[in-house]
Each structure stands twice: as structure tokens, then as C-alpha cells.
Design a protein around this motif. Sequence first.
Motif, PDB file in Angstrom:
ATOM      1  N   SER A  93       0.827  -1.210   0.000  1.00 49.64           N
ATOM      2  CA  SER A  93       0.000   0.000   0.000  1.00 49.64           C
ATOM      3  C   SER A  93       0.860   1.259   0.000  1.00 49.64           C
ATOM      4  O   SER A  93       0.577   2.218  -0.721  1.00 49.64           O
ATOM      5  N   PHE A  94       1.908   1.255   0.802  1.00 49.84           N
ATOM      6  CA  PHE A  94       2.814   2.416   0.820  1.00 49.84           C
ATOM      7  C   PHE A  94       3.514   2.587  -0.524  1.00 49.84           C
ATOM      8  O   PHE A  94       3.709   3.702  -1.002  1.00 49.84           O
ATOM      9  N   GLU A  95       3.872   1.468  -1.122  1.00 51.44           N
ATOM     10  CA  GLU A  95       4.508   1.508  -2.438  1.00 51.44           C
ATOM     11  C   GLU A  95       3.546   2.130  -3.463  1.00 51.44           C
ATOM     12  O   GLU A  95       3.947   2.959  -4.286  1.00 51.44           O
ATOM     13  N   ALA A  96       2.278   1.737  -3.398  1.00 45.66           N
ATOM     14  CA  ALA A  96       1.277   2.283  -4.321  1.00 45.66           C
ATOM     15  C   ALA A  96       1.074   3.780  -4.074  1.00 45.66           C
ATOM     16  O   ALA A  96       0.978   4.567  -5.025  1.00 45.66           O
ATOM     17  N   ALA A  97       1.031   4.174  -2.821  1.00 43.40           N
ATOM     18  CA  ALA A  97       0.848   5.594  -2.503  1.00 43.40           C
ATOM     19  C   ALA A  97       2.020   6.426  -3.011  1.00 43.40           C
ATOM     20  O   ALA A  97       1.820   7.528  -3.550  1.00 43.40           O
ATOM     21  N   GLU A  98       3.231   5.906  -2.875  1.00 46.03           N
ATOM     22  CA  GLU A  98       4.409   6.621  -3.383  1.00 46.03           C
ATOM     23  C   GLU A  98       4.352   6.756  -4.910  1.00 46.03           C
ATOM     24  O   GLU A  98       4.685   7.807  -5.458  1.00 46.03           O
ATOM     25  N   ALA A  99       3.925   5.682  -5.578  1.00 49.68           N
ATOM     26  CA  ALA A  99       3.826   5.734  -7.041  1.00 49.68           C
ATOM     27  C   ALA A  99       2.793   6.769  -7.482  1.00 49.68           C
ATOM     28  O   ALA A  99       2.995   7.479  -8.471  1.00 49.68           O
ATOM     29  N   MET A 100       1.697   6.869  -6.739  1.00 50.60           N
ATOM     30  CA  MET A 100       0.663   7.845  -7.078  1.00 50.60           C
ATOM     31  C   MET A 100       1.151   9.267  -6.861  1.00 50.60           C
ATOM     32  O   MET A 100       0.819  10.172  -7.626  1.00 50.60           O
ATOM     33  N   ASP A 105      -0.279  13.031 -13.657  1.00 49.32           N
ATOM     34  CA  ASP A 105      -1.702  13.214 -13.946  1.00 49.32           C
ATOM     35  C   ASP A 105      -2.427  11.890 -13.715  1.00 49.32           C
ATOM     36  O   ASP A 105      -1.821  10.883 -13.374  1.00 49.32           O
ATOM     37  N   VAL A 106      -3.740  11.903 -13.891  1.00 48.20           N
ATOM     38  CA  VAL A 106      -4.561  10.717 -13.636  1.00 48.20           C
ATOM     39  C   VAL A 106      -4.133   9.548 -14.509  1.00 48.20           C
ATOM     40  O   VAL A 106      -4.036   8.410 -14.024  1.00 48.20           O
ATOM     41  N   ALA A 107      -3.860   9.798 -15.764  1.00 43.12           N
ATOM     42  CA  ALA A 107      -3.438   8.716 -16.662  1.00 43.12           C
ATOM     43  C   ALA A 107      -2.128   8.098 -16.174  1.00 43.12           C
ATOM     44  O   ALA A 107      -1.946   6.882 -16.225  1.00 43.12           O
ATOM     45  N   SER A 108      -1.236   8.926 -15.660  1.00 43.55           N
ATOM     46  CA  SER A 108       0.040   8.425 -15.136  1.00 43.55           C
ATOM     47  C   SER A 108      -0.171   7.567 -13.891  1.00 43.55           C
ATOM     48  O   SER A 108       0.550   6.606 -13.663  1.00 43.55           O
ATOM     49  N   VAL A 109      -1.164   7.938 -13.081  1.00 44.80           N
ATOM     50  CA  VAL A 109      -1.473   7.150 -11.873  1.00 44.80           C
ATOM     51  C   VAL A 109      -1.894   5.741 -12.281  1.00 44.80           C
ATOM     52  O   VAL A 109      -1.378   4.747 -11.754  1.00 44.80           O
ATOM     53  N   PHE A 110      -2.828   5.651 -13.237  1.00 40.37           N
ATOM     54  CA  PHE A 110      -3.286   4.330 -13.680  1.00 40.37           C
ATOM     55  C   PHE A 110      -2.155   3.528 -14.304  1.00 40.37           C
ATOM     56  O   PHE A 110      -2.041   2.325 -14.087  1.00 40.37           O
ATOM     57  N   GLN A 111      -1.332   4.182 -15.073  1.00 43.73           N
ATOM     58  CA  GLN A 111      -0.182   3.508 -15.697  1.00 43.73           C
ATOM     59  C   GLN A 111       0.776   3.007 -14.619  1.00 43.73           C
ATOM     60  O   GLN A 111       1.266   1.887 -14.686  1.00 43.73           O
ATOM     61  N   ALA A 112       1.035   3.826 -13.607  1.00 46.20           N
ATOM     62  CA  ALA A 112       1.955   3.450 -12.534  1.00 46.20           C
ATOM     63  C   ALA A 112       1.406   2.261 -11.740  1.00 46.20           C
ATOM     64  O   ALA A 112       2.139   1.327 -11.409  1.00 46.20           O
ATOM     65  N   VAL A 113       0.118   2.293 -11.467  1.00 43.71           N
ATOM     66  CA  VAL A 113      -0.497   1.209 -10.696  1.00 43.71           C
ATOM     67  C   VAL A 113      -0.449  -0.106 -11.466  1.00 43.71           C
ATOM     68  O   VAL A 113      -0.159  -1.160 -10.910  1.00 43.71           O
ATOM     69  N   ARG A 114      -0.732  -0.041 -12.762  1.00 43.89           N
ATOM     70  CA  ARG A 114      -0.744  -1.267 -13.578  1.00 43.89           C
ATOM     71  C   ARG A 114       0.655  -1.838 -13.820  1.00 43.89           C
ATOM     72  O   ARG A 114       0.824  -3.035 -13.977  1.00 43.89           O
ATOM     73  N   SER A 115       1.642  -0.973 -13.881  1.00 43.67           N
ATOM     74  CA  SER A 115       2.982  -1.424 -14.258  1.00 43.67           C
ATOM     75  C   SER A 115       3.817  -1.922 -13.078  1.00 43.67           C
ATOM     76  O   SER A 115       4.866  -2.505 -13.283  1.00 43.67           O
ATOM     77  N   ARG A 116       3.361  -1.711 -11.870  1.00 48.09           N
ATOM     78  CA  ARG A 116       4.142  -2.110 -10.693  1.00 48.09           C
ATOM     79  C   ARG A 116       3.578  -3.395 -10.080  1.00 48.09           C
ATOM     80  O   ARG A 116       2.394  -3.689 -10.195  1.00 48.09           O
ATOM     81  N   PRO A 117       4.440  -4.143  -9.398  1.00 44.82           N
ATOM     82  CA  PRO A 117       3.999  -5.426  -8.829  1.00 44.82           C
ATOM     83  C   PRO A 117       3.094  -5.307  -7.607  1.00 44.82           C
ATOM     84  O   PRO A 117       2.492  -6.286  -7.204  1.00 44.82           O
ATOM     85  N   PHE A 118       2.938  -4.094  -7.039  1.00 40.73           N
ATOM     86  CA  PHE A 118       2.151  -4.005  -5.809  1.00 40.73           C
ATOM     87  C   PHE A 118       0.676  -4.308  -6.015  1.00 40.73           C
ATOM     88  O   PHE A 118       0.016  -4.812  -5.119  1.00 40.73           O
ATOM     89  N   ALA A 119       0.128  -4.035  -7.188  1.00 41.52           N
ATOM     90  CA  ALA A 119      -1.286  -4.343  -7.439  1.00 41.52           C
ATOM     91  C   ALA A 119      -1.510  -5.850  -7.371  1.00 41.52           C
ATOM     92  O   ALA A 119      -2.466  -6.332  -6.772  1.00 41.52           O
ATOM     93  N   ARG A 120      -0.589  -6.597  -7.984  1.00 42.31           N
ATOM     94  CA  ARG A 120      -0.658  -8.058  -7.911  1.00 42.31           C
ATOM     95  C   ARG A 120      -0.455  -8.512  -6.470  1.00 42.31           C
ATOM     96  O   ARG A 120      -1.142  -9.393  -5.974  1.00 42.31           O
ATOM     97  N   SER A 121       0.465  -7.861  -5.791  1.00 40.74           N
ATOM     98  CA  SER A 121       0.767  -8.213  -4.418  1.00 40.74           C
ATOM     99  C   SER A 121      -0.444  -8.009  -3.511  1.00 40.74           C
ATOM    100  O   SER A 121      -0.736  -8.835  -2.650  1.00 40.74           O
ATOM    101  N   LEU A 122      -1.167  -6.904  -3.698  1.00 43.51           N
ATOM    102  CA  LEU A 122      -2.368  -6.664  -2.893  1.00 43.51           C
ATOM    103  C   LEU A 122      -3.454  -7.697  -3.185  1.00 43.51           C
ATOM    104  O   LEU A 122      -4.141  -8.164  -2.275  1.00 43.51           O
ATOM    105  N   ALA A 123      -3.596  -8.066  -4.454  1.00 42.65           N
ATOM    106  CA  ALA A 123      -4.574  -9.098  -4.806  1.00 42.65           C
ATOM    107  C   ALA A 123      -4.189 -10.435  -4.170  1.00 42.65           C
ATOM    108  O   ALA A 123      -5.046 -11.162  -3.664  1.00 42.65           O
TER     109      ALA A 123
END
Length: 156
Positions: A93-100, A105-123
Motif C-alpha cells: 500500500s505504501f509503495e502504491a501511494a508513493e507511485a501515485m 496526472d490521472v493517466a500516469s497514476v493508472f499507468q503506474a499502478v498497472r505497471s508495478r507489482p504491488f497491485a498483484r501483491s495486494l490481490a
Amino acid sequence: RCTCLRNEMHHFVQNVQAYVLEVLDTSWAKLQSGWQKSTDLDQVISQHDRYLACVEEGAFLARGSEAILSGVTTLLGLALEFCSLQEQACASSFEAAEAMQEAEDVASVFQAVRSRPFARSLAECRAQLDHLASTFTMKLQLFLRALEDQPERHSE
């Protein structure tokens, strides 16, 4: 979900701790009382042997208490697994917050979330949490049944 499981585990751990402290306190009081009544070394040794037997039984270390000890050990192990899982989820979660924060911009946030392993890790954490919760509930029910089946024993 996470908070509920944490509260259940915390409640279990607190009850185990309170039970063990109660066993130790009452056993120690009986030992001190027995020592005061003792008139020779053999009686002191006998009182100490009773004390050890009482603590052994109360801590589920006596013969016939294997199922209870195993249940306590398993449930405490699951609580430790939960702690590890919670640390992993917090780190992700902290990793995701730092990436955000780093995104422009908003598009960069979505790109950052999708491209990093933390989203998979949270799932993965979510799936592990569900499994851990169902395992804890099942093991707790088995433990409570084993306690009900345990004959009451009293060491003097």
C-alpha cells in the motif's frame, strides 16, 4: 475483513495469555502455601512436584493434552502468519501511494499502478487473507471441540 480477523486473533491470544497467567498465579500461590505448611525437606520437594505437575497440566504439556497444545500452537502460528501478511499488505500500500504521488496526472497514476507489482501483491494478499481467515475459523472450531472433549483434571 482484515480488522475482523485481527480482532478475533487478538481475542484468542489475549485469552490464552490470561489463562496461562491464571494457571501460573494459582499454582504459585498453592506452592507458597504448601511450603509454609511443610515441616521437612521431603514435604517441600513434594509440594514442588505438585506445583510442576499443576503447571504442566495447565500449560497443556501433560499426557493427554496433546490435541489442545497442538490446537493452541496452530492458532498462534496462524496469528503470526497474519502479522506477516499484514506487513506485506502495508508495504504494498505504501509503495502504491508513493507511485501515485510521483505520477503527474490521472493517466500516469493508472499507468503506474498497472505497471508495478504491488497491485498483484495486494490481490495476492487479499486471497491469502481469505484463506487465512477460513483456516483460522476452522482450526478455532476444532480447538473448541477438543477443549469440550477434554476431561476436567485438577492438580492439587
